[in-house]
Design an enzyme around this catalytic site. Structure first.
Site, PDB file in Angstrom:
ATOM      1  N   LYS A 125       2.980 -15.330   2.649  1.00 14.07           N
ATOM      2  CA  LYS A 125       3.550 -16.004   0.939  1.00 14.07           C
ATOM      3  C   LYS A 125       4.709 -16.585   1.576  1.00 14.07           C
ATOM      4  O   LYS A 125       5.996 -15.842   0.309  1.00 14.07           O
ATOM      5  CB  LYS A 125       2.783 -15.042   0.275  1.00 14.07           C
ATOM      6  CG  LYS A 125       2.869 -15.861  -0.838  1.00 14.07           C
ATOM      7  CD  LYS A 125       2.071 -17.489  -1.027  1.00 14.07           C
ATOM      8  CE  LYS A 125       1.771 -17.826  -2.493  1.00 14.07           C
ATOM      9  NZ  LYS A 125       0.901 -19.408  -1.895  1.00 14.07           N
ATOM     10  N   ASP A 148      -3.006 -18.138   1.091  1.00 14.36           N
ATOM     11  CA  ASP A 148      -4.249 -18.717   0.137  1.00 14.36           C
ATOM     12  C   ASP A 148      -4.152 -20.233   0.894  1.00 14.36           C
ATOM     13  O   ASP A 148      -5.719 -20.539   1.092  1.00 14.36           O
ATOM     14  CB  ASP A 148      -3.375 -19.385  -1.116  1.00 14.36           C
ATOM     15  CG  ASP A 148      -2.106 -20.322  -0.787  1.00 14.36           C
ATOM     16  OD1 ASP A 148      -1.590 -20.012   0.460  1.00 14.36           O
ATOM     17  OD2 ASP A 148      -1.324 -20.948  -1.704  1.00 14.36           O
ATOM     18  N   ASP A 180      -6.383  -6.666   4.932  1.00 17.22           N
ATOM     19  CA  ASP A 180      -7.729  -6.333   3.528  1.00 17.22           C
ATOM     20  C   ASP A 180      -8.232  -6.909   3.131  1.00 17.22           C
ATOM     21  O   ASP A 180      -9.373  -7.266   3.736  1.00 17.22           O
ATOM     22  CB  ASP A 180      -7.232  -5.497   2.728  1.00 17.22           C
ATOM     23  CG  ASP A 180      -8.712  -4.711   1.881  1.00 17.22           C
ATOM     24  OD1 ASP A 180      -8.974  -4.297   2.308  1.00 17.22           O
ATOM     25  OD2 ASP A 180      -7.879  -4.352   0.098  1.00 17.22           O
ATOM     26  N   ASP A 217     -12.362  -8.739   5.170  1.00 15.75           N
ATOM     27  CA  ASP A 217     -12.942  -8.552   4.502  1.00 15.75           C
ATOM     28  C   ASP A 217     -13.685 -10.463   4.271  1.00 15.75           C
ATOM     29  O   ASP A 217     -14.855 -10.374   4.829  1.00 15.75           O
ATOM     30  CB  ASP A 217     -12.979  -8.790   3.185  1.00 15.75           C
ATOM     31  CG  ASP A 217     -13.513  -6.748   2.712  1.00 15.75           C
ATOM     32  OD1 ASP A 217     -13.480  -6.371   3.604  1.00 15.75           O
ATOM     33  OD2 ASP A 217     -13.954  -6.383   1.973  1.00 15.75           O
ATOM     34  N   TYR A 220       0.904  -1.494  -0.284  1.00 18.59           N
ATOM     35  CA  TYR A 220       0.156   0.480   0.212  1.00 18.59           C
ATOM     36  C   TYR A 220       0.936   1.550   0.455  1.00 18.59           C
ATOM     37  O   TYR A 220       0.316   2.424  -0.537  1.00 18.59           O
ATOM     38  CB  TYR A 220      -1.067   0.278   1.102  1.00 18.59           C
ATOM     39  CG  TYR A 220      -2.217  -0.728   0.737  1.00 18.59           C
ATOM     40  CD1 TYR A 220      -2.108  -1.463   0.749  1.00 18.59           C
ATOM     41  CD2 TYR A 220      -3.728   0.552   1.348  1.00 18.59           C
ATOM     42  CE1 TYR A 220      -3.543  -2.456   0.482  1.00 18.59           C
ATOM     43  CE2 TYR A 220      -4.809  -0.659   1.152  1.00 18.59           C
ATOM     44  CZ  TYR A 220      -4.201  -2.128   0.904  1.00 18.59           C
ATOM     45  OH  TYR A 220      -5.626  -2.562   0.299  1.00 18.59           O
TER      46      TYR A 220
HETATM   47  C1  IPM Z   1     -10.265  -1.156   3.866  1.00 21.79           C
HETATM   48  C2  IPM Z   1     -10.868  -0.619   2.942  1.00 21.79           C
HETATM   49  C3  IPM Z   1      -9.306   0.032   1.944  1.00 21.79           C
HETATM   50  C4  IPM Z   1      -8.400  -0.657   2.467  1.00 21.79           C
HETATM   51  C5  IPM Z   1      -9.741   0.949   1.226  1.00 21.79           C
HETATM   52  C6  IPM Z   1     -10.752   1.848   0.522  1.00 21.79           C
HETATM   53  C7  IPM Z   1      -8.666   2.066   0.219  1.00 21.79           C
HETATM   54  O1  IPM Z   1     -10.361  -1.808   1.860  1.00 21.79           O
HETATM   55  O2  IPM Z   1     -10.326  -0.768   4.655  1.00 21.79           O
HETATM   56  O3  IPM Z   1     -10.025  -2.837   3.618  1.00 21.79           O
HETATM   57  O4  IPM Z   1      -7.543  -1.284   0.938  1.00 21.79           O
HETATM   58  O5  IPM Z   1      -7.792  -0.370   2.775  1.00 21.79           O
HETATM   59 MG    MG Z   2     -10.976  -3.650   2.690  1.00 20.37          MG
END
Ligand code: IPM
Ligand code: MG
Length: 360
Positions: free
Chosen positions: A191, A223, A247, A251, A142
């Site tokens: 990884k 993975d 990230d 999710d 990032y």
């Molecule tokens: C998160 C989001 C952000 C990230 C994006 C919106 C930049 O997906 O906070 O997880 O990738 O960190």
């Molecule tokens: Mg995210």
């Protein structure tokens, strides 16, 4: 005690969920005798509209002088076609980097009352799922060098993943310390079969683990971790991983709980300062309609009370109020099911506020 809080309502449903969060916080202030003062700041799409930049310098300056930051959500289709530097997401990365918020805590828990919403089979869920994803937030790909060059067959582009020992060490320590207060297990995800940065990551995590002998440590390739999260999520307590893997896995972890509209997050740095925001996005389709679920924001505020202000009783009072509201059958549309009572954003905020009791 007085606490100075920077408030970034942001875009979409941001303003309405933050409004409810602050009502809950004010109630805590009344009951426990704390003063919370708020300064509203611009970031994201609304800042682009008003100031022509996603993260005005003033916003960072005032955040730095505050004790904590509460953020609703940023972004929306209106700003999707702007170039990278001008996009609302840039505000998030800017805040994380400028404020030194290197540790992102994302709990993924199943609420007893919402077990039905979990997409996994009951035998896979077992009694409960309670995972804390600790994501490195100011390093890795990032923040690494990126760019474009001219190759022999046209344009080429690159992004780089870089980690220093110091960066890995500090996030690893956070993960071990959190695990000590939970079920004493850390899974480090990397990884290392491919990436040199992951090999360093693993070495450092192993070295740091020696300082936390009571905590069990294991390692998974990313993975495999993605697969294990679905196959047997109960095996996880704390997951520590890099910015990009975190990230993606956070999710996934939030989705398996089925309660993505419920999940808070904390981004922490060196001292007690932190930024607190719901995991979900700005949901522009339901913005301004009194439909959004404010619970993730309310729970983010509980995290703020706990991690930045060390007010554990107050944090618990907020979390208990949320549980009580759910137990009593109140739901916003996103978590609605048969036989429950559907309420709007404001009503949900009001209910939580009214269920807060001070018993310690
Ligand atoms: C998160 C989001 C952000 C990230 C994006 C919106 C930049 O997906 O906070 O997880 O990738 O960190
Ligand atoms: Mg995210």
């Amino acid at each position: 005690m007085e606490y100075k809080i920077a408030v970034i309502q942001g875009d979409g449903i941001g303003p309405e969920i933050v409004e409810q969060g602050l009502r809950v916080l004010d109630k805590i202030g009344q009951l426990y005798g704390h003063k919370f003062t708020y300064t509203n700041l611009l970031a994201g799409g609304c800042a682009i509209d008003e100031k022509d930049e996603p993260l005005p310098a003033e916003t960072i300056e005032i955040c730095k002088k505050s004790d904590a930051v509460i953020l609703g959500a940023v972004g929306g289709p209106k700003w999707d076609n702007l170039p990278g530097e001008k996009r609302p997401e840039k505000a998030l990365l800017g805040l994380r980097g400028e404020l030194g918020l290197y540790a992102n805590l994302r709990p993924a828990v199943i609420y007893e009352e919402l077990k039905d919403a979990c997409p996994l089979k009951p035998e896979i869920i077992g009694d409960s799922i309670d995972i804390m994803v600790v994501r490195e937030l100011t390093g890795g790909i990032y923040f690494g060098k990126r760019g474009r060059t001219k190759g022999e067959k046209g344009s080429e582009a690159f992004d780089t993943e870089t980690y220093s020992e110091a960066e890995v060490e500090r996030i690893a320590r956070i993960a071990f310390q959190i695990a000590q207060k939970r079920r004493s297990k850390v899974t480090s995800v990397d990884k290392a079969n491919i990436l040199e940065s992951s090999r360093l990551w693993r070495e450092v995590v192993i070295r740091v683990s020696k300082d936390y002998p009571g905590v069990e440590l294991d390692h998974l390739y990313v993975d495999n971790a993605a697969m294990q999260l679905i196959r047997d999520p109960k095996q996880f307590d704390v997951i520590v991983t890099s910015n990009m893997f975190g990230d993606i896995l956070s999710d996934e972890a939030s989705m398996i709980t089925g309660s993505i509209g419920m999940l808070p997050s904390a981004s922490l740095g060196y001292d007690s300062f932190g930024l607190y925001e719901p995991i979900h996005g700005s949901a522009p389709d339901i913005a301004g309609k009194n439909m959004a679920n404010p619970i993730a924001t309310v729970l983010s505020i509980a995290m703020m009370l706990r991690y930045s202000f060390n007010l554990e009783n107050e944090a618990k009072a907020v979390e208990n109020a949320v549980s009580m509201v759910l137990k009593n059958g109140y739901r916003t549309g996103d978590i609605m099911s048969v036989g429950m009572k559907q309420v709007g954003t404001k009503e949900m905020g009001e209910l939580i506020m009214n269920y807060i009791i001070r018993d310690n």
